[in-house]
Enzyme design. Structure first.
Site, PDB file in Angstrom:
ATOM      1  N   ASN A  52      -7.763  -5.465 -11.185  1.00 45.99           N
ATOM      2  CA  ASN A  52      -6.606  -3.880 -10.160  1.00 45.99           C
ATOM      3  C   ASN A  52      -5.508  -3.865 -12.015  1.00 45.99           C
ATOM      4  O   ASN A  52      -4.962  -4.301 -11.465  1.00 45.99           O
ATOM      5  CB  ASN A  52      -5.945  -4.374  -9.336  1.00 45.99           C
ATOM      6  CG  ASN A  52      -5.735  -2.853  -8.690  1.00 45.99           C
ATOM      7  OD1 ASN A  52      -4.905  -2.561  -9.263  1.00 45.99           O
ATOM      8  ND2 ASN A  52      -4.686  -2.924  -7.038  1.00 45.99           N
ATOM      9  N   ALA A  96       1.081  -1.237   0.174  1.00 46.81           N
ATOM     10  CA  ALA A  96      -0.256   0.021   0.066  1.00 46.81           C
ATOM     11  C   ALA A  96       0.724   1.078  -0.057  1.00 46.81           C
ATOM     12  O   ALA A  96       2.070   1.726   0.630  1.00 46.81           O
ATOM     13  CB  ALA A  96      -0.541  -0.223   0.980  1.00 46.81           C
ATOM     14  N   TYR A 107       3.451  -5.464 -11.543  1.00 51.85           N
ATOM     15  CA  TYR A 107       3.824  -6.804 -11.306  1.00 51.85           C
ATOM     16  C   TYR A 107       4.230  -6.644 -12.074  1.00 51.85           C
ATOM     17  O   TYR A 107       5.773  -7.610 -11.961  1.00 51.85           O
ATOM     18  CB  TYR A 107       2.615  -7.359  -9.819  1.00 51.85           C
ATOM     19  CG  TYR A 107       2.074  -6.952  -8.722  1.00 51.85           C
ATOM     20  CD1 TYR A 107       2.831  -6.638  -8.209  1.00 51.85           C
ATOM     21  CD2 TYR A 107       0.460  -7.000  -8.547  1.00 51.85           C
ATOM     22  CE1 TYR A 107       2.328  -5.711  -6.778  1.00 51.85           C
ATOM     23  CE2 TYR A 107       0.130  -6.753  -7.130  1.00 51.85           C
ATOM     24  CZ  TYR A 107       1.211  -6.063  -6.497  1.00 51.85           C
ATOM     25  OH  TYR A 107       0.441  -5.352  -5.402  1.00 51.85           O
ATOM     26  N   GLU A 118      -1.193 -12.003  -4.006  1.00 53.97           N
ATOM     27  CA  GLU A 118      -3.194 -12.278  -5.237  1.00 53.97           C
ATOM     28  C   GLU A 118      -3.363 -11.080  -4.888  1.00 53.97           C
ATOM     29  O   GLU A 118      -2.815 -10.319  -4.637  1.00 53.97           O
ATOM     30  CB  GLU A 118      -4.102 -12.958  -3.643  1.00 53.97           C
ATOM     31  CG  GLU A 118      -3.806 -14.292  -3.649  1.00 53.97           C
ATOM     32  CD  GLU A 118      -2.993 -14.846  -2.723  1.00 53.97           C
ATOM     33  OE1 GLU A 118      -2.589 -16.308  -2.519  1.00 53.97           O
ATOM     34  OE2 GLU A 118      -2.641 -14.036  -1.755  1.00 53.97           O
TER      35      GLU A 118
END
Length: 144
Positions: A107, A69, A114, A102
């Site tokens: 998203n 985050a 990633y 995960e």
């Protein structure tokens, strides 16, 4: 991450997720979970305010990322990318060979990040997210 960072991590968590972890969950990660490995990013200009964090569990030769985050005021500055690169380098030195996580199927910005870092999609967890029953994409990164 230490106990002194819990309040700041929890603030970021609440701003970023629809179903945030509790402050007590983060406290237990630091005090009771021998597998937990967390990194935080601080803003030294603002009394070491927590601006981002990554949480993971190191189990045998794998790292399972539990949370990533970035405070909304600090997004789009490359912080998440840099933090994940530091995580990769650090856990590799600890003998970790693979990293998994995960991510919500919807998203796309996170999935793109990633993939940029070398993660690849390896499966789906149906109905993984309890807030809306959304599927999760399982992603892996080989460090060896």
């Amino acid at each position: 991450m230490g106990l002194q960072h819990i309040e700041g991590v929890w603030e970021v968590e609440k701003l970023c997720f629809t179903t945030p972890w509790s402050k007590e969950s983060f406290e237990k990660e630091v005090t009771d979970n021998n597998f937990a490995f967390y990194l935080v990013v601080l803003d030294p200009q603002k009394e070491d305010k927590v601006v981002a964090y990554v949480g993971s569990w190191l189990i045998l030769d794998e790292c399972h990322i539990t949370n990533v985050a970035v405070h909304p005021e600090y997004k789009r500055l490359g912080i998440a990318c840099g933090l994940l690169k530091i995580l990769q380098d650090t856990v590799k030195l600890r003998g970790i060979l693979r990293i998994t996580l995960e991510v919500r199927k919807s998203n796309d910005p996170a999935k793109d990040l990633y993939k940029k870092l070398g993660f690849y999609e390896e499966g789906i967890r149906k109905g993984y997210y309890s807030d809306n029953n959304e599927d999760a994409i399982i992603m892996w990164l080989n460090l060896s």
